[in-house]
Design an enzyme around this catalytic site. Sequence first.
Site, PDB file in Angstrom:
ATOM      1  N   GLY A  70      36.479  15.340  51.873  1.00 59.77           N
ATOM      2  CA  GLY A  70      36.607  16.393  50.880  1.00 59.77           C
ATOM      3  C   GLY A  70      36.275  15.927  49.480  1.00 59.77           C
ATOM      4  O   GLY A  70      35.661  16.661  48.690  1.00 59.77           O
ATOM      5  N   GLU A 127      39.921  22.345  52.560  1.00 58.96           N
ATOM      6  CA  GLU A 127      41.156  22.325  53.351  1.00 58.96           C
ATOM      7  C   GLU A 127      41.192  20.960  54.020  1.00 58.96           C
ATOM      8  O   GLU A 127      40.514  20.726  55.013  1.00 58.96           O
ATOM      9  CB  GLU A 127      41.166  23.473  54.365  1.00 58.96           C
ATOM     10  N   GLY A 176      38.474  18.987  56.745  1.00 57.89           N
ATOM     11  CA  GLY A 176      38.394  17.640  57.294  1.00 57.89           C
ATOM     12  C   GLY A 176      39.285  16.684  56.528  1.00 57.89           C
ATOM     13  O   GLY A 176      40.298  17.082  55.943  1.00 57.89           O
ATOM     14  N   SER A 177      38.896  15.440  56.496  1.00 64.71           N
ATOM     15  CA  SER A 177      39.700  14.401  55.867  1.00 64.71           C
ATOM     16  C   SER A 177      39.615  14.499  54.349  1.00 64.71           C
ATOM     17  O   SER A 177      38.662  15.060  53.787  1.00 64.71           O
ATOM     18  CB  SER A 177      39.220  13.021  56.311  1.00 64.71           C
ATOM     19  N   CYS A 229      45.977  19.479  61.224  1.00 63.40           N
ATOM     20  CA  CYS A 229      46.257  19.144  59.824  1.00 63.40           C
ATOM     21  C   CYS A 229      47.682  19.534  59.459  1.00 63.40           C
ATOM     22  O   CYS A 229      48.246  19.004  58.495  1.00 63.40           O
ATOM     23  CB  CYS A 229      45.255  19.808  58.890  1.00 63.40           C
TER      24      CYS A 229
END
Length: 500
Positions: free
Chosen positions: A240, A257, A235-236, A291
């Site tokens: 994270g 990630e 995610g963002s 991403c």
Amino acid sequence: MTTTANAAKTILTRLGVAPAVWDGTLAVRSPIDGLMAGAVVEADKVAIEATLVRAGQAFDAWKRVPAPRRGELVRLLGEELRAAKDDLGMLVTLEAGKVVSEGLGEVQEMIDICEFAVGLSRQLYGLTMPSERPGHHMRETWQPLGPVAIVTAFNFPVAVWAWNAALALVCGDPVIWKPSEKTPLTALGVQAVFARAVARFGDAPEGLAQLLIGGRDTGEALARDPRVALVSATGSTRMGKAVAQAVAGRLGRSLLELGGNNAMILTASADLELAVRAIAFSAVGTAGQRCTSLRRLLVHEDVAEALMTRLAKAYQTLPVGDPRDDGVLVGPLIDEDAVQGFESALAQAVAQGGEVVAGGSRVERDGFYVRPAIVRMPAQTEIVRHETFAPILYVMTWRTFDDAVAMQNDVPQGLSSCVFTDSVREAEQFLSAWGSDCGIANVNIGPSGAEIGGAFGGEKETGGGRESGSDAWKAYMRRQTQTVNFSSELPLAQGVKFEV
């Protein structure tokens, strides 16, 4: 055309999802038309606790099962995913807004990682090492780790679960899935498919793969619980960092990630036609919501005008619309917040000296559609250094290759990168230790889209984690060094003498 809500219900029913799923309070809206596609049940504290207890019990049983036998369950999962590919692919389209080929491609990724993991189940190799002590030998083995929490994002609502789950299962770990609250229907569909594989397998413990639908509180509960051996979160960067702090607070493990701000360096020797095709897919595929999407285009000043002419022409012909329609290449953004983020980023880019040379407007229709934008920037300003999860391509020029590489690396993120060049020297410099600082570096191929055979992930604010192929499986296991004395003596290492 069938409404998104009816289409989703039909598919979920066909997959075997119980009708009770529609009796919840979490509203799910399709980005295709903005209408509610369902309302699902969220997990409460009681459900979270019961899930964790079942996961622990499943781990006690599953870690005793030989790894090749664990691989058999994943093989069956791959077969069931193949049989359900059309339904799951369309569910991805309905809920995440991906064009049909991308929805199907995401399910294919799940199938591919299952095949990879089946082979891996017979290759969880350790090492043997010589001992300095006579009559001893040393070895290193990899043991099952424990329950793994998988937190996934809306843009790849099912593939990322499979990247983690297929590896975790063959490594001996049960999984708990917390999907994005924007895309829980696809998770429900996958769980039903997994149940089919378990039924064929025959003796899998209860709780081997569980689903917890909920928001931030659910994710935080998993991150803070010491019974969760590994939290794999996609995610963002903001999310994270919160996960990393929560897990680190209990000295747990996390696999992150996170965001990417990916660049293409285009040199004077590059094949422009090839580059334009790569730019188009990388920058506008999945409506710029990968991403690995291309966000920064760094072009040698001698070819900038020729490239921009070709690129603007390509953008003018991009079909934007309902992702279920034939020929559409750009579907919707995920929701209204994403559209507003797109508009806000463009306004900031213009305020920082940028010029919008293509696209940049909202498409007036139901749903959340925009026209992909190209923005020429005078420099790598603050908005360029920020990842906006939308189809915005910032274009800047450079004179020397060293300047281009420095510009590419001068952002907080470090996921994917690429160079287009016909120069071996430039290509090898890009791939050198003083070249790209990203986890992924490509030559004459865009930054977006990765095969499952390679480890996927990046550096800096991308989080440093690796998923999918290569030796990413090691994140789901614990390393153990073993020493065996098969002599009748007890010599100590380093020549230490200790007689009693």
